[in-house]
Scaffold this active site. Sequence first.
Site, short mmCIF file in Angstrom:
data_model
loop_
_atom_site.label_atom_id
_atom_site.label_comp_id
_atom_site.label_asym_id
_atom_site.label_seq_id
_atom_site.Cartn_x
_atom_site.Cartn_y
_atom_site.Cartn_z
N LYS A 23 14.65 -11.89 -102.83
CA LYS A 23 13.43 -11.31 -103.43
C LYS A 23 13.02 -10.09 -102.60
O LYS A 23 12.91 -10.18 -101.38
CB LYS A 23 12.31 -12.35 -103.45
N LYS A 62 -4.81 -10.36 -105.46
CA LYS A 62 -5.03 -11.24 -104.31
C LYS A 62 -6.35 -10.82 -103.67
O LYS A 62 -6.44 -9.74 -103.09
CB LYS A 62 -3.89 -11.09 -103.31
N ARG A 118 9.51 -14.33 -109.20
CA ARG A 118 10.47 -15.01 -110.07
C ARG A 118 10.91 -14.12 -111.23
O ARG A 118 12.02 -14.28 -111.75
CB ARG A 118 9.87 -16.32 -110.58
N GLU A 152 5.12 -12.87 -109.63
CA GLU A 152 6.01 -11.77 -109.99
C GLU A 152 7.40 -11.89 -109.42
O GLU A 152 8.37 -11.37 -109.97
CB GLU A 152 5.39 -10.44 -109.55
N ASP A 163 6.48 -10.10 -98.28
CA ASP A 163 6.93 -10.70 -99.53
C ASP A 163 8.35 -10.27 -99.88
O ASP A 163 8.86 -10.60 -100.94
CB ASP A 163 5.97 -10.34 -100.67
N ASP A 174 0.57 -12.42 -110.51
CA ASP A 174 0.86 -12.69 -109.10
C ASP A 174 2.02 -13.68 -108.95
O ASP A 174 2.38 -14.04 -107.84
CB ASP A 174 -0.39 -13.23 -108.40
#
Length: 634
Positions: free
Chosen positions: A405, A417, A494, A492, A430, A490
Amino acid sequence: YFESGMAPSYSAPLLPRPSRLRSRAATTAALIMAAAAATVSLSALLSRAPGRLTSASGVARNLMSRPRSVAGGVGHAAAAATAAAGASARLVAGCGSISQKNTFGPSHGYAAARRLSFTAKAVDVSTLVDRVVVEPKREDAVKFAAAKGDAATWSGDLLIVPVFSPPESEDKDKVGELKGPAKDLDAALGGMLTSMIADNTFKGGKGESLSSLVGGQTFKRVALVGAGTAEKDTIESIGSAIAGVAVDAKATSALLVMGGEISASSAAFSTGVLAKLYEDDRFRTGDNVSKPPKLTSLEIMDVDSAVLDASVAEARGIAKGVRMAKDLVGAPPNFLTPSSMAGIAEKIAKETGMEVKIMDGDECESMGMGSYLGVSQGALEPPKFIHMTYKPRGEVKKKIALVGKGLTFDSGGYNLKAGAGSMIELMKFDMGGSAAVLGAAQSIGVLKPEGVEVHFIVAACENMLSDRAMRPGDILTASNGKTIEVINTDAEGRLTLADALIYAENLKVDKIVDLATLTGACIISLGNDYAGMWSSNDDLANELVTACDDAGEKMWRMPLVDSYKEEIKSKIADLKNVGGRAGGSITAALFLQEFIKDTPWAHIDMAGPVWDGKAGASTGYGVRTLVNFVTKQA
């Protein structure tokens, strides 16, 4: 219209092509509304501070791209009006704007300007790459060697001796004990070491250390290091502790006298030493820059020189990948962008002789990657799809795909967020999954395992909030044709992984492993130290658990519960991107499974162990596990 401090790309036509206007009536209405809107926009701009521009062109493009059934003639007319208003704004304030092309970076043969702030000088992508990835000077400065002669007469700065904890079943007040050669050294020193242990009630637990100056010896200082128990503490953690003691003592030279069942000639031990020497000074200046350690020589007793040299070479290869992962995760998002991540992949490929392909948004669109591009469409930074390939010398026995990812920043999108605990300031991490994958690529490119071909895949982008961003309620179409209702913007990661997994399986590989900082639910389930692992194949799951254990990292297999698939079924599309609150990490894994057909696949959710909250730094999690997994495939 929406207002933005930084103008988006203005390379789009000022008005949509006539073919996009579905009727003459819409065209006429568009022109009338454009004139009116332009007048409003001009007057509004004249009253504003210089450089504040309307970002209407994005709205226009989004509306114009919709079918008539969605947008209608009025929508097209409004889109044209908005585009014209944006054009007039640019005519007034264009001389002070900051423009950025939709495609830039090393893969396109030129470097477009990127501003790190409104006051910073423009820099190109290659400059960002150089700021994010720096050479490991601290680690390379330390030389390992097999010691010769007697430890009691060794001449140098620091003598290091591990002390082992007594078994838990024994008396809790019992102190630590010396083993093997360390006992012989203690006898030669007249019981000096056992006296230090007894006088300080030193139990040898993990994290314990004791250092003392000594007189009348050929060495200046003795340090005792807690080695814990063989059952609980890894060899790598002992190596890290020993390096920490040597650095704290400001020693230039050190001698290690190991004992017990711990092998100081293993690659894991040397990896631990090298990892401890890492320090992130990339964005510090002046007195805030940490002083480099003085340690340049670590000698080890009772090891074979050839075995040690081989293990150190392996350790340096692994440590280089771990450092890469730490650098990537720790880099701020205005330095590590999708384009600079692509540049880093190209840098790795060039250094290691791998193949690399970087696809921009247009190429991904031609492949139907609507799920991935839906996430990226709200950002000024263009998406970059990264595919690196390692091919071994000789016969290829297995083909593996590692998918990471790659959200270089995640604002949450319209599901922003916000509030305490949202961790938005940490959403630079992330892309931890892609950091593990690119770090593993770095290590594998150095170690060059035989018999296994490895594909490293990252769908890099940002998830941002803008007039162009995907909205809750949108329906995206992945490259396999499946439709996805966006319930929460949020969730996102996946969505990007869906198209990446489809791409990986189309390569006809034997196994696919994806890594992602995917869910907070996994942290709730397993805490900060363990990653969760889901797999459709028991053999693959067992291989990953073994590789993780051998690497000294932590992972726990989680269930893929078929009945939970009802949670991700949409009433108007094939899937929805989130289920209910219960079992959130499981339903996320089940969502990803929908984009795998037949290939053995595993998903690792590393949201917990990617970041060390106490240290405020990346852990480099996943690289060691992936390298172990790959090297055992041949």
